[in-house]
Each structure stands twice: as C-alpha cells, then as structure tokens.
Design a protein around this motif. Structure first.
Motif, mmCIF file in Angstrom:
data_model
loop_
_atom_site.group_PDB
_atom_site.id
_atom_site.type_symbol
_atom_site.label_atom_id
_atom_site.label_comp_id
_atom_site.label_asym_id
_atom_site.label_seq_id
_atom_site.Cartn_x
_atom_site.Cartn_y
_atom_site.Cartn_z
ATOM 1 N N ASP A 154 -16.237 48.400 -39.980
ATOM 2 C CA ASP A 154 -16.465 47.252 -40.855
ATOM 3 C C ASP A 154 -15.325 46.253 -40.741
ATOM 4 N N ALA A 155 -15.670 44.982 -40.648
ATOM 5 C CA ALA A 155 -14.685 43.917 -40.468
ATOM 6 C C ALA A 155 -13.710 43.815 -41.640
ATOM 7 N N GLU A 156 -14.168 44.128 -42.839
ATOM 8 C CA GLU A 156 -13.327 43.962 -44.021
ATOM 9 C C GLU A 156 -12.644 45.259 -44.451
ATOM 10 N N LEU B 229 -13.264 35.514 -35.104
ATOM 11 C CA LEU B 229 -13.825 35.624 -33.755
ATOM 12 C C LEU B 229 -13.270 34.593 -32.776
ATOM 13 N N SER B 230 -12.942 33.400 -33.246
ATOM 14 C CA SER B 230 -12.373 32.408 -32.331
ATOM 15 C C SER B 230 -10.947 32.799 -31.930
ATOM 16 N N GLU B 231 -10.189 33.363 -32.856
ATOM 17 C CA GLU B 231 -8.845 33.845 -32.556
ATOM 18 C C GLU B 231 -8.908 35.018 -31.578
ATOM 19 N N LEU B 232 -9.843 35.922 -31.798
ATOM 20 C CA LEU B 232 -10.011 37.067 -30.903
ATOM 21 C C LEU B 232 -10.374 36.598 -29.493
ATOM 22 N N GLU B 233 -11.228 35.586 -29.402
ATOM 23 C CA GLU B 233 -11.608 35.047 -28.095
ATOM 24 C C GLU B 233 -10.380 34.532 -27.351
ATOM 25 N N SER B 234 -9.550 33.765 -28.023
ATOM 26 C CA SER B 234 -8.339 33.229 -27.392
ATOM 27 C C SER B 234 -7.436 34.351 -26.900
ATOM 28 N N VAL C 199 -17.321 37.521 -43.625
ATOM 29 C CA VAL C 199 -16.423 37.976 -44.686
ATOM 30 C C VAL C 199 -15.935 36.715 -45.375
ATOM 31 N N GLY C 200 -16.432 36.479 -46.586
ATOM 32 C CA GLY C 200 -16.167 35.205 -47.250
ATOM 33 C C GLY C 200 -16.834 34.106 -46.448
ATOM 34 N N GLN C 201 -16.064 33.140 -46.012
ATOM 35 C CA GLN C 201 -16.595 32.035 -45.216
ATOM 36 C C GLN C 201 -16.272 32.167 -43.729
ATOM 37 N N VAL C 202 -15.660 33.299 -43.344
ATOM 38 C CA VAL C 202 -15.197 33.467 -41.961
ATOM 39 C C VAL C 202 -16.005 34.552 -41.254
ATOM 40 N N SER D 81 -27.618 38.484 -41.401
ATOM 41 C CA SER D 81 -27.666 38.622 -39.949
ATOM 42 C C SER D 81 -26.260 38.528 -39.387
ATOM 43 N N THR D 82 -25.979 39.364 -38.391
ATOM 44 C CA THR D 82 -24.665 39.302 -37.765
ATOM 45 C C THR D 82 -24.675 38.359 -36.582
ATOM 46 N N ALA D 83 -25.791 37.736 -36.318
ATOM 47 C CA ALA D 83 -25.878 36.797 -35.191
ATOM 48 C C ALA D 83 -25.381 35.433 -35.607
#
Length: 187
Positions: free
Chosen positions: A91-93, A110-115, A150-153, A185-187
C-alpha cells in the motif's frame, strides 16, 4: 517487526525476484501467508472475484497494521489454488518500504519516481520500463507499478509478482482487485 507510518519511518522489506518480499515467499499457501503475516498485523482472508475462467480460484489476504485505526491494508497478498502466493501489493500510504537495488518504490510521488528511475538507469547502465498505464518502473518482470491516490497525489503502489497459472506475463496475472484500490481506479 511492525508497520510504521510515514515514508521515512516505514519498515524496510527486501525484494528477491522470483522468491518473495519480506516474510512472504511466492508459492506459499493461504495458511502459510496468514501465519507469516500475523506477526506483522491482523489478517483478513477473502475470495477474489473469478473474472477469468482460465485462473484457478484465488484468495486475497489483507494485512492491517496492529494498533492503528481502521485503514487500508498495509499489504495485500494474492494466493491462487494452483500456484500459491503469486502477488504481493504494498500500500502506498501504509505499506512497508521496499526498494529495488536501492531505489525506494513504495508510496512515492509517481513523477518523482520516474525521474529517479531514469537517473538510476543512466547511472547503472540498465533499463527501466513504462507500464501500459505510463508509470515508470524497474525493467524487471517481477515488478508491476501501479498508482494509488493518497490525498491529492498519485503515489506508487508496486506489485511484486510471478506469473500465475494460465497467464503469459505478470501484467496478465494481475488480480482484478488491483485495478481498483479503495474504491478508486488506480489507472
């Protein structure tokens, strides 16, 4: 070992491709998963919807942290009748932190993880991949990256997997419940 809150305070679990994650090993029966997980928290076992006739019956084992107000499961394990444990979702949280060769994968923006995945691939001269949904992840057939709001992220919710009965890839093996987390949805 106890689950803790906050990314910096999370327990750290090891991922071994084709072997397992933390105390959970691929191929375990439902009873073995419950026994391994009960030391971490309270477990709840339920049947999974049988969306595809090709797969044998599957059970979901949800692990909730002890002493925490009701929340999403920290870890969800999926066990098929034919193969045993084939999928572990963090779980992400609330889940433990699990890294891939030093790259933290759980609960990340997810954008930070991509970088970081791109930088890691360049530094180590290895590959990374994008899931069909566009999430960056290590180029390892045992890791399927999902997103969880998670919240808005949108945060990372990795699935650690082996191919289950009747499937060609881990993506084909993904439990239908993982397309929706917390009724979203997780998409």
């Amino acid at each position: 070992m106890r689950f803790k809150t906050g990314v910096a305070e999370r327990d750290e679990w090891c991922y071994s491709p084709a072997v397992g994650v933390g105390p959970l090993q691929f191929g375990m029966t439902v009873a073995e998963v419950v026994e391994a997980a009960e030391m971490l928290g309270q477990t709840k076992v339920s049947d999974c919807a049988r969306d595809h006739a090709i797969f044998t019956p599957t059970w979901k084992v949800e692990v909730h942290r002890r002493g925490v107000a009701p929340s999403s499961p920290a870890v969800t394990a999926y066990v098929s009748q034919a193969l045993g444990l084939f999928c572990i979702a963090a779980d992400a949280e609330h889940g433990p932190q699990i890294a891939y060769d030093g790259l933290p994968l759980v609960g990340r923006d997810l954008s930070e993880l991509e970088s970081e995945a791109i930088a890691y691939a360049e530094a180590m001269d290895v590959h990374f991949c994008y899931t069909p949904e566009g999430y960056a992840a290590p180029d390892d057939s045992g890791v399927v990256m999902r997103g969880q709001l998670v919240g808005q992220v949108l945060r990372s919710r990795p699935l650690f997997m082996v191919t289950r009965d009747g499937a060609n890839t881990e993506w084909d093996s993904m439990p239908s419940e993982e397309y929706r987390v917390n009724d979203q949805s997780t998409a």
